[in-house]
Each structure stands twice: as structure tokens, then as C-alpha cells.
Design a protein around this motif. Structure first.
Motif, PDB file in Angstrom:
ATOM      1  N   ASN A 182       0.819  -1.214   0.000  1.00  0.00           N
ATOM      2  CA  ASN A 182       0.000   0.000   0.000  1.00  0.00           C
ATOM      3  C   ASN A 182       0.855   1.267   0.000  1.00  0.00           C
ATOM      4  O   ASN A 182       1.928   1.314   0.592  1.00  0.00           O
ATOM      5  CB  ASN A 182      -0.905   0.027   1.228  1.00  0.00           C
ATOM      6  N   ASN A 183       0.348   2.288  -0.671  1.00  0.00           N
ATOM      7  CA  ASN A 183       0.925   3.639  -0.683  1.00  0.00           C
ATOM      8  C   ASN A 183       2.294   3.732  -1.346  1.00  0.00           C
ATOM      9  O   ASN A 183       3.094   4.588  -0.975  1.00  0.00           O
ATOM     10  CB  ASN A 183       1.000   4.215   0.733  1.00  0.00           C
ATOM     11  N   VAL A 184       2.574   2.899  -2.322  1.00  0.00           N
ATOM     12  CA  VAL A 184       3.845   2.968  -3.048  1.00  0.00           C
ATOM     13  C   VAL A 184       3.617   3.711  -4.361  1.00  0.00           C
ATOM     14  O   VAL A 184       2.716   3.367  -5.127  1.00  0.00           O
ATOM     15  CB  VAL A 184       4.426   1.569  -3.325  1.00  0.00           C
ATOM     16  N   SER A 185       4.429   4.728  -4.595  1.00  0.00           N
ATOM     17  CA  SER A 185       4.396   5.477  -5.848  1.00  0.00           C
ATOM     18  C   SER A 185       5.688   5.224  -6.604  1.00  0.00           C
ATOM     19  O   SER A 185       6.778   5.400  -6.059  1.00  0.00           O
ATOM     20  CB  SER A 185       4.250   6.978  -5.573  1.00  0.00           C
ATOM     21  N   VAL A 186       5.543   4.807  -7.852  1.00  0.00           N
ATOM     22  CA  VAL A 186       6.693   4.553  -8.710  1.00  0.00           C
ATOM     23  C   VAL A 186       6.631   5.602  -9.828  1.00  0.00           C
ATOM     24  O   VAL A 186       5.820   5.513 -10.743  1.00  0.00           O
ATOM     25  CB  VAL A 186       6.669   3.123  -9.283  1.00  0.00           C
ATOM     26  N   TYR A 187       7.491   6.607  -9.716  1.00  0.00           N
ATOM     27  CA  TYR A 187       7.444   7.766 -10.605  1.00  0.00           C
ATOM     28  C   TYR A 187       8.249   7.542 -11.879  1.00  0.00           C
ATOM     29  O   TYR A 187       9.125   6.675 -11.940  1.00  0.00           O
ATOM     30  CB  TYR A 187       7.975   9.002  -9.878  1.00  0.00           C
ATOM     31  N   GLN A 188       7.958   8.366 -12.875  1.00  0.00           N
ATOM     32  CA  GLN A 188       8.673   8.312 -14.145  1.00  0.00           C
ATOM     33  C   GLN A 188      10.175   8.339 -13.890  1.00  0.00           C
ATOM     34  O   GLN A 188      10.669   9.103 -13.075  1.00  0.00           O
ATOM     35  CB  GLN A 188       8.273   9.504 -15.019  1.00  0.00           C
ATOM     36  N   GLY A 189      10.889   7.461 -14.597  1.00  0.00           N
ATOM     37  CA  GLY A 189      12.328   7.355 -14.427  1.00  0.00           C
ATOM     38  C   GLY A 189      12.731   6.124 -13.633  1.00  0.00           C
ATOM     39  O   GLY A 189      13.898   5.757 -13.591  1.00  0.00           O
ATOM     40  N   VAL A 190      11.753   5.451 -13.002  1.00  0.00           N
ATOM     41  CA  VAL A 190      12.039   4.264 -12.196  1.00  0.00           C
ATOM     42  C   VAL A 190      11.668   3.015 -12.989  1.00  0.00           C
ATOM     43  O   VAL A 190      10.606   2.949 -13.613  1.00  0.00           O
ATOM     44  CB  VAL A 190      11.259   4.296 -10.863  1.00  0.00           C
ATOM     45  N   THR A 191      12.558   2.026 -12.954  1.00  0.00           N
ATOM     46  CA  THR A 191      12.311   0.722 -13.573  1.00  0.00           C
ATOM     47  C   THR A 191      12.491  -0.351 -12.510  1.00  0.00           C
ATOM     48  O   THR A 191      13.524  -0.383 -11.827  1.00  0.00           O
ATOM     49  CB  THR A 191      13.297   0.466 -14.731  1.00  0.00           C
ATOM     50  N   LEU A 192      11.487  -1.212 -12.371  1.00  0.00           N
ATOM     51  CA  LEU A 192      11.567  -2.337 -11.440  1.00  0.00           C
ATOM     52  C   LEU A 192      11.702  -3.622 -12.241  1.00  0.00           C
ATOM     53  O   LEU A 192      10.908  -3.875 -13.156  1.00  0.00           O
ATOM     54  CB  LEU A 192      10.316  -2.418 -10.560  1.00  0.00           C
ATOM     55  N   GLY A 193      12.693  -4.446 -11.897  1.00  0.00           N
ATOM     56  CA  GLY A 193      12.879  -5.739 -12.551  1.00  0.00           C
ATOM     57  C   GLY A 193      11.823  -6.732 -12.121  1.00  0.00           C
ATOM     58  O   GLY A 193      10.811  -6.389 -11.504  1.00  0.00           O
ATOM     59  N   ARG A 194      12.049  -8.001 -12.405  1.00  0.00           N
ATOM     60  CA  ARG A 194      11.115  -9.071 -12.041  1.00  0.00           C
ATOM     61  C   ARG A 194      11.233  -9.390 -10.548  1.00  0.00           C
ATOM     62  O   ARG A 194      12.318  -9.390  -9.984  1.00  0.00           O
ATOM     63  CB  ARG A 194      11.413 -10.323 -12.854  1.00  0.00           C
ATOM     64  N   GLY A 195      10.084  -9.686  -9.937  1.00  0.00           N
ATOM     65  CA  GLY A 195      10.065 -10.158  -8.560  1.00  0.00           C
ATOM     66  C   GLY A 195      10.526  -9.149  -7.534  1.00  0.00           C
ATOM     67  O   GLY A 195      11.011  -9.533  -6.464  1.00  0.00           O
ATOM     68  N   VAL A 196      10.369  -7.871  -7.797  1.00  0.00           N
ATOM     69  CA  VAL A 196      10.776  -6.828  -6.848  1.00  0.00           C
ATOM     70  C   VAL A 196       9.662  -6.644  -5.810  1.00  0.00           C
ATOM     71  O   VAL A 196       8.480  -6.619  -6.148  1.00  0.00           O
ATOM     72  CB  VAL A 196      11.071  -5.498  -7.577  1.00  0.00           C
ATOM     73  N   PHE A 197      10.057  -6.511  -4.547  1.00  0.00           N
ATOM     74  CA  PHE A 197       9.123  -6.242  -3.449  1.00  0.00           C
ATOM     75  C   PHE A 197       9.340  -4.815  -2.974  1.00  0.00           C
ATOM     76  O   PHE A 197      10.469  -4.417  -2.691  1.00  0.00           O
ATOM     77  CB  PHE A 197       9.367  -7.203  -2.287  1.00  0.00           C
ATOM     78  N   CYS A 198       8.243  -4.051  -2.877  1.00  0.00           N
ATOM     79  CA  CYS A 198       8.283  -2.680  -2.359  1.00  0.00           C
ATOM     80  C   CYS A 198       7.370  -2.617  -1.147  1.00  0.00           C
ATOM     81  O   CYS A 198       6.145  -2.760  -1.277  1.00  0.00           O
ATOM     82  CB  CYS A 198       7.816  -1.684  -3.420  1.00  0.00           C
ATOM     83  N   GLY A 199       7.963  -2.430   0.032  1.00  0.00           N
ATOM     84  CA  GLY A 199       7.203  -2.395   1.275  1.00  0.00           C
ATOM     85  C   GLY A 199       6.299  -1.183   1.365  1.00  0.00           C
ATOM     86  O   GLY A 199       6.436  -0.221   0.599  1.00  0.00           O
ATOM     87  N   PRO A 200       5.373  -1.202   2.321  1.00  0.00           N
ATOM     88  CA  PRO A 200       4.405  -0.119   2.456  1.00  0.00           C
ATOM     89  C   PRO A 200       5.077   1.250   2.553  1.00  0.00           C
ATOM     90  O   PRO A 200       6.039   1.436   3.288  1.00  0.00           O
ATOM     91  CB  PRO A 200       3.677  -0.436   3.758  1.00  0.00           C
TER      92      PRO A 200
END
Length: 187
Positions: free
Chosen positions: A61-79
Motif C-alpha cells: 500500500n501507498n507505493v508510488s513509482v514515478y517516471q524514471g524508475v524501472t523495477l525488474g522481475r520479482g521486486v518487493f516494495c514495502g508499504p
């Protein structure tokens, strides 16, 4: 199985959402974003223009991924973890997206709750960023980073367990070798 989009979520025309992905309450996915298969975008999530999120990612919850960010496979982003994209922001003097600084989070990495990732850095595969840490440097593969600013505190296995001196996982048995500043798994 197609993607699940909660009725309160806004997915702009042109956004690509992979098979089996779930976009939960009050999310916004911009029109040029690409979200892979089997992902979960938690409540109040935001995925910006031209962002790419790989298969199997989990954004709490509450994760913002802004322009310029790339997440690979299987990435975990905590609250409530935070990604930035401008090193010198000013409300009165916006520079525009041409000046955004890219950030890459490689496959299998985890970013803990309330951690901040300053733009322009690479988080290596399977690295782990502790809760509340502030990442202001590149992170080697499998590194455990803690604190403000984040500093190395050992290494973690692909499964997430803390590795000891022998570089063998006490949980799953995987073995590792030093590789530059990080580790690589022995096949």
C-alpha cells in the motif's frame, strides 16, 4: 486469467497490465506505464508515465513509482516506500521530465517499508533495503543496506535469509561467491 482492476482504480488508456496482475483500491496507473504479469499494486498505489514494472512484483500500500524508475522481475516494495526522480526539485522552477534521473531496481530486490531511494542509483539483484533506510548510493547484488544514509550490513540470500561468513544460506542451502562488491550465486 486476466488482470483484476478494482472498481475504484484508474487505469489510463494505453497502460499495459499483465495477465494475473491485481490493481487494488484507489490506484492510478498512467497511460504509458507497463506492469508485468502476476503483480500486485496495493491500495493507493501510483505507477507513473513510462514506468516499467517486471513480472511478479509486489508493491504494498501507498507505493508510488514515478517516471524514471524501472523495477525488474520479482521486486518487493514495502508499504509507503518512496522513489524520487529529481535531484534538485523546485515547485516554482520545474525542469520537466527530460531532467528526471533514472533509477533501476534489479530482479528479486526488496525495498523495506518507509525506505527512500534517491534517484540515479541502481539497486542490485536480490539486494535488501531495510525499513526506513535512505539509499543514496548504488547497491551491490545481495547487499543488505540499513540506516540513514543506508550502509552495507552484510549480504542476503536469494530467499532473503542473512548470509554468514561461509556465504551459504542457512535456510535454503544456496551458495555464493564474491562478485565485485556484491555476490553471485553458485549454480
Amino acid at each position: 486469467m486476466s488482470a483484476y482492476i478494482h472498481p475504484t482504480a484508474v487505469v489510463d488508456e494505453g497502460a499495459e497490465i499483465g495477465e494475473g496482475t491485481k490493481v487494488w483500491h484507489f490506484c492510478h496507473i498512467e497511460g504509458t506505464a507497463k506492469v508485468g504479469a502476476g503483480c500486485s499494486i496495493g491500495q493507493n498505489g501510483y505507477v507513473g508515465q513510462h514506468v516499467t514494472i517486471g513480472d511478479g512484483c509486489k508493491l504494498q500500500n501507498n507505493v508510488s513509482v514515478y517516471q524514471g524508475v524501472t523495477l525488474g522481475r520479482g521486486v518487493f516494495c514495502g508499504p509507503s516506500c518512496v522513489f524520487t526522480n529529481d535531484l534538485t526539485p523546485r515547485a516554482r522552477f520545474p525542469k520537466g521530465s527530460a531532467h528526471f534521473v533514472p533509477t533501476v531496481v534489479e530482479d528479486g530486490a526488496s525495498v523495506g517499508a518507509n525506505a527512500t531511494v534517491v534517484c540515479g542509483h541502481r539497486i542490485g539483484r536480490c539486494a535488501m533495503i531495510g525499513a526506513g533506510a535512505v539509499v543514496a548510493c548504488d547497491v551491490p547484488p545481495h547487499a543488505l543496506m540499513l540506516g540513514v544514509p543506508a550502509r552495507p550490513h552484510g549480504f542476503v540470500c536469494t530467499c532473503g535469509a542473512l548470509l554468514r561468513d561461509a556465504l551459504a544460506c542457512p535456510e535454503c542451502g544456496r551458495r555464493f561467491l564474491p562478485d565485485g562488491e556484491g555476490l553471485r550465486e553458485v549454480e
